[in-house]
Design a protein around this motif. Structure first.
Motif, PDB file in Angstrom:
ATOM      1  N   THR A   1       2.963  -9.682   0.953  1.00 35.85           N
ATOM      2  CA  THR A   1       2.958  -8.283   0.498  1.00 35.85           C
ATOM      3  C   THR A   1       3.016  -8.200  -1.029  1.00 35.85           C
ATOM      4  OG1 THR A   1       5.353  -8.214   0.864  1.00 35.85           O
ATOM      5  CG2 THR A   1       3.935  -7.314   2.607  1.00 35.85           C
ATOM      6  N   THR A   2       2.572  -9.243  -1.707  1.00 35.46           N
ATOM      7  CA  THR A   2       2.510  -9.230  -3.168  1.00 35.46           C
ATOM      8  C   THR A   2       1.691  -8.034  -3.647  1.00 35.46           C
ATOM      9  OG1 THR A   2       2.652 -11.635  -3.250  1.00 35.46           O
ATOM     10  CG2 THR A   2       1.806 -10.529  -5.210  1.00 35.46           C
ATOM     11  N   ASN A   3       2.234  -7.294  -4.602  1.00 37.85           N
ATOM     12  CA  ASN A   3       1.642  -6.049  -5.126  1.00 37.85           C
ATOM     13  C   ASN A   3       1.707  -4.898  -4.133  1.00 37.85           C
ATOM     14  OD1 ASN A   3       0.933  -7.104  -7.652  1.00 37.85           O
ATOM     15  ND2 ASN A   3      -0.974  -7.942  -6.830  1.00 37.85           N
ATOM     16  N   GLY A   4       2.351  -5.101  -2.993  1.00 40.62           N
ATOM     17  CA  GLY A   4       2.421  -4.059  -1.979  1.00 40.62           C
ATOM     18  C   GLY A   4       1.245  -4.159  -1.024  1.00 40.62           C
ATOM     19  N   ALA A   5       1.389  -3.524   0.131  1.00 37.25           N
ATOM     20  CA  ALA A   5       0.350  -3.577   1.154  1.00 37.25           C
ATOM     21  C   ALA A   5       0.223  -2.223   1.830  1.00 37.25           C
ATOM     22  CB  ALA A   5       0.683  -4.653   2.187  1.00 37.25           C
TER      23      ALA A   5
ATOM     24  N   ASP B   1       6.533  -4.933  -2.303  1.00 39.03           N
ATOM     25  CA  ASP B   1       6.462  -6.390  -2.471  1.00 39.03           C
ATOM     26  C   ASP B   1       7.424  -7.165  -1.567  1.00 39.03           C
ATOM     27  OD1 ASP B   1       4.905  -7.147  -5.347  1.00 39.03           O
ATOM     28  OD2 ASP B   1       5.611  -5.100  -5.167  1.00 39.03           O
ATOM     29  N   ASP B   2       8.690  -6.744  -1.529  1.00 42.68           N
ATOM     30  CA  ASP B   2       9.688  -7.511  -0.773  1.00 42.68           C
ATOM     31  C   ASP B   2      10.020  -6.871   0.577  1.00 42.68           C
ATOM     32  OD1 ASP B   2      11.181  -5.318  -1.496  1.00 42.68           O
ATOM     33  OD2 ASP B   2      12.648  -6.427  -2.694  1.00 42.68           O
ATOM     34  N   GLN B   3       9.203  -5.920   1.012  1.00 39.51           N
ATOM     35  CA  GLN B   3       9.364  -5.205   2.288  1.00 39.51           C
ATOM     36  C   GLN B   3      10.653  -4.387   2.375  1.00 39.51           C
ATOM     37  OE1 GLN B   3       9.114  -9.038   3.650  1.00 39.51           O
ATOM     38  NE2 GLN B   3       7.327  -8.896   2.329  1.00 39.51           N
ATOM     39  N   SER B   4      11.290  -4.135   1.240  1.00 40.08           N
ATOM     40  CA  SER B   4      12.502  -3.314   1.255  1.00 40.08           C
ATOM     41  C   SER B   4      12.170  -1.826   1.383  1.00 40.08           C
ATOM     42  CB  SER B   4      13.328  -3.546  -0.018  1.00 40.08           C
ATOM     43  OG  SER B   4      12.595  -3.157  -1.169  1.00 40.08           O
TER      44      SER B   4
ATOM     45  N   GLU C   1       3.962  10.619  -3.139  1.00 38.76           N
ATOM     46  CA  GLU C   1       4.959   9.560  -2.969  1.00 38.76           C
ATOM     47  C   GLU C   1       4.281   8.193  -2.952  1.00 38.76           C
ATOM     48  OE1 GLU C   1       8.877   9.234  -0.341  1.00 38.76           O
ATOM     49  OE2 GLU C   1       7.060   9.072   0.897  1.00 38.76           O
ATOM     50  N   LEU C   2       3.198   8.063  -2.195  1.00 36.06           N
ATOM     51  CA  LEU C   2       2.479   6.793  -2.135  1.00 36.06           C
ATOM     52  C   LEU C   2       1.935   6.408  -3.504  1.00 36.06           C
ATOM     53  CD1 LEU C   2       1.356   4.470  -0.404  1.00 36.06           C
ATOM     54  CD2 LEU C   2      -0.672   5.907   0.008  1.00 36.06           C
ATOM     55  N   TYR C   3       1.449   7.379  -4.247  1.00 35.48           N
ATOM     56  CA  TYR C   3       0.933   7.159  -5.594  1.00 35.48           C
ATOM     57  C   TYR C   3       1.998   6.527  -6.485  1.00 35.48           C
ATOM     58  CZ  TYR C   3      -1.293   8.452 -10.082  1.00 35.48           C
ATOM     59  OH  TYR C   3      -1.861   8.446 -11.343  1.00 35.48           O
TER      60      TYR C   3
ATOM     61  N   GLY D   1      -4.108  -3.011  -7.704  1.00 33.06           N
ATOM     62  CA  GLY D   1      -3.977  -4.338  -7.114  1.00 33.06           C
ATOM     63  C   GLY D   1      -3.282  -4.349  -5.768  1.00 33.06           C
ATOM     64  N   THR D   2      -2.732  -3.207  -5.342  1.00 35.24           N
ATOM     65  CA  THR D   2      -2.136  -3.147  -4.005  1.00 35.24           C
ATOM     66  C   THR D   2      -3.203  -3.441  -2.958  1.00 35.24           C
ATOM     67  OG1 THR D   2      -0.356  -1.623  -4.599  1.00 35.24           O
ATOM     68  CG2 THR D   2      -1.058  -1.607  -2.303  1.00 35.24           C
ATOM     69  N   GLN D   3      -2.864  -4.320  -2.028  1.00 33.12           N
ATOM     70  CA  GLN D   3      -3.791  -4.695  -0.970  1.00 33.12           C
ATOM     71  C   GLN D   3      -3.968  -3.533   0.015  1.00 33.12           C
ATOM     72  OE1 GLN D   3      -2.653  -8.818   0.599  1.00 33.12           O
ATOM     73  NE2 GLN D   3      -0.747  -8.086  -0.322  1.00 33.12           N
ATOM     74  N   VAL D   4      -5.177  -3.387   0.547  1.00 35.68           N
ATOM     75  CA  VAL D   4      -5.453  -2.324   1.523  1.00 35.68           C
ATOM     76  C   VAL D   4      -6.283  -2.936   2.652  1.00 35.68           C
ATOM     77  CG1 VAL D   4      -6.528  -0.080   1.933  1.00 35.68           C
ATOM     78  CG2 VAL D   4      -5.443  -0.552  -0.287  1.00 35.68           C
ATOM     79  N   VAL D   5      -5.878  -2.652   3.873  1.00 36.02           N
ATOM     80  CA  VAL D   5      -6.649  -3.026   5.062  1.00 36.02           C
ATOM     81  C   VAL D   5      -6.834  -1.808   5.928  1.00 36.02           C
ATOM     82  CG1 VAL D   5      -6.688  -4.398   7.188  1.00 36.02           C
ATOM     83  CG2 VAL D   5      -5.913  -5.440   5.066  1.00 36.02           C
ATOM     84  N   LEU D   6      -8.066  -1.541   6.348  1.00 37.74           N
ATOM     85  CA  LEU D   6      -8.355  -0.483   7.304  1.00 37.74           C
ATOM     86  C   LEU D   6      -8.740  -1.118   8.628  1.00 37.74           C
ATOM     87  CD1 LEU D   6      -8.897   0.913   4.419  1.00 37.74           C
ATOM     88  CD2 LEU D   6     -10.200   2.583   5.756  1.00 37.74           C
ATOM     89  N   VAL D   7      -8.093  -0.669   9.700  1.00 38.37           N
ATOM     90  CA  VAL D   7      -8.368  -1.215  11.037  1.00 38.37           C
ATOM     91  C   VAL D   7      -8.712  -0.081  12.005  1.00 38.37           C
ATOM     92  CG1 VAL D   7      -6.925  -3.226  10.706  1.00 38.37           C
ATOM     93  CG2 VAL D   7      -5.917  -1.153  11.709  1.00 38.37           C
TER      94      VAL D   7
END
Length: 203
Positions: A69-73, A88-91, A189-191, A197-203
């Motif tokens: 989750t580096t840079n967030g996901a 990043d740290d899933q907190s 809030e998400l902004y 650089g935050t990773q994004v996956v669409l499923v």
């Protein structure tokens, strides 16, 4: 109804966009930047073996989609129409309802990332969109008529955004031409959490 450069008639614009999608004239790269494509009746086509809460969101784990989750996901689930965010740290974990594309041919899936963050974004039709709809405005400034709401996360896929919307009826529905829409308070809030650089996956 006529749309000119001085007055953006949002209803006429949305009606025209929905008509084009219904006629099969839309393509993902052409129409993804135009988020509003009409409304549909909410269905419950969620995989029957998925864990769901009362809102029919599926419980998804970041490990199934990301190696880190580096840079967030950001994980966008187009089936249950929800966006998941982990820092990043899933907190920090967030889950937001979204709008999704109106049809399968407008839906893009796969890996991308946030390449730009824009506060109070402006909007302009793509060249192909403008060629087919010369009456549409060349430019829509930030404000209540802007289809991108109050914030936008630009993805590495051209014309694709995660953005807000001033039309709250669209959230939870198939209502876009490719983009992923959130309530304005949620995209704000998400902004604040997401980075370039935050990773994004669409499923």
């Amino acid at each position: 109804m006529t749309i000119n450069s001085k007055t953006f008639d949002r209803r006429a614009f949305l009606g025209a966009a929905a008509g084009l999608v219904g006629a099969g004239l839309a393509a993902p790269a052409v129409f993804a930047q135009t988020p509003d494509a009409g409304l549909e009746t909410i269905d419950n086509s969620i995989n029957s073996n998925a864990h769901r809460n009362i809102s029919s969101f599926r419980e998804l784990d970041w490990r199934d989609y990301f190696s880190t989750t580096t840079n967030g996901a950001i994980l966008v689930d187009t089936v249950s129409r929800a966006l998941h965010y982990w820092n990043d740290d899933q907190s920090v974990y967030k889950l937001y309802p979204t709008s999704v594309p109106v049809s399968e041919d407008l839906t893009r899936r796969g890996r991308t990332e946030v390449i730009r963050k824009v506060e109070n974004p402006t909007w302009a039709p793509t060249p192909s969109m403008k060629a087919r709809n010369p009456e549409w405005p060349d430019f829509v400034p930030a404000g209540p008529d802007n289809p991108l709401g109050t914030r936008a996360l630009y993805l590495s896929w051209q014309y694709y955004r995660i953005h807000g919307t001033h039309d709250t009826r669209k959230i939870g529905r198939k209502s876009s031409n490719g983009c992923i829409g959130l309530y304005n308070q949620h995209i704000e809030e998400l902004y604040s959490l997401a980075k370039v650089g935050t990773q994004v996956v669409l499923v």
